[in-house]
Design an enzyme around this catalytic site. Sequence first.
Site, short mmCIF file in Angstrom:
data_model
loop_
_atom_site.label_atom_id
_atom_site.label_comp_id
_atom_site.label_asym_id
_atom_site.label_seq_id
_atom_site.Cartn_x
_atom_site.Cartn_y
_atom_site.Cartn_z
N ASP A 186 0.84 -1.19 0.00
CA ASP A 186 0.00 0.00 0.00
C ASP A 186 0.88 1.24 0.00
O ASP A 186 1.82 1.35 0.79
CB ASP A 186 -0.91 0.00 1.23
CG ASP A 186 -1.93 1.13 1.18
OD1 ASP A 186 -3.01 0.91 0.63
OD2 ASP A 186 -1.63 2.21 1.71
N GLU A 229 -4.72 2.36 -4.34
CA GLU A 229 -3.26 2.41 -4.27
C GLU A 229 -2.67 1.12 -3.73
O GLU A 229 -1.53 1.09 -3.28
CB GLU A 229 -2.82 3.60 -3.40
CG GLU A 229 -3.12 3.48 -1.93
CD GLU A 229 -4.51 3.95 -1.54
OE1 GLU A 229 -4.72 4.27 -0.37
OE2 GLU A 229 -5.41 4.01 -2.42
#
Length: 309
Positions: A186, A229
Amino acid sequence: MSETVVFDKIFAIHDQAVGTLRSLRIAPYPTQYKKYFDEIFIEQADAALRKAQKEAEAVDTNSSDLARYLDIAHRTLITFAETHADISAVAKLQEEYIQNASEQGIERCINFIDGLSALSDNMLSELEKAQSTINHLNTELKHAQEQLTTDPLTQITNRKGLLEDLEASIEAGKNKKLPLVMMMIDVDDFKALNDFYGHLTGDKVLHFMAQSIKSLIRGGDKVYRYGGEEFIVLLNRCEHDQAFAVADKIRTKIEHSHLIYSGKTLQLTVSIGVTTHHEGDSFESFLERADQAMYHAKNEGKNKTVLID
């Protein structure tokens, strides 16, 4: 409603639909999938999501994946029919040629052989043309299939492709532990970066991340854009003692990279959760451990690598 919120809500409904089909042991054919997806959507969708759906339906669907498949299928059927019509016509002409040949023995025999030879040449020509068309259609179909599992922004495999790639491994791992490692990666503080620099910069960061991670893993391993993301990496033939080292190498490389965009140097870091395959893992249990490890990395201050085994 933002695109990210819509994305998350739709994928949550998608996961429930697939989970329902799996629990009922129903093959996820499009009609079956749509039935259960629509039922869950009707139950759970709020007014904002319904509005987003109507807006999406208003978009021209000629370039949609379904439209491309239907177009390819339609042209395949037409080509099949035309090809067989051509071959049938050739055969009919040659049959008429042979039937109309002289009744005299030797002359009829010669004509018969000539007719068969011409039939063979014409048949071969028609079959070669048909094969060329079939090869071209197969190439188009393969490209369309690849597009379905490719994230258009990062040009890496998407979540759908991850599910497809893991299907065989999950089946093979029902009765044994596999040397398979999953990482969830992430991008730290991505929302703040997006808000400050703008979405174009955010898109550039995601593309940079995807290509950077891809360059740091082996040819037989694979990186996927899981959503937003978040990225998933699958390492094949990787044991427990190697897993953390490989993941932390990625984290370190990203930390020391300097992405320059529009004259600005962006300092990027990632939090990585790592887990190894367990005997009997489902996709959900495997993913959940990687997700938990990633959140531990976030809670420990970000720019960390955490392994949960």
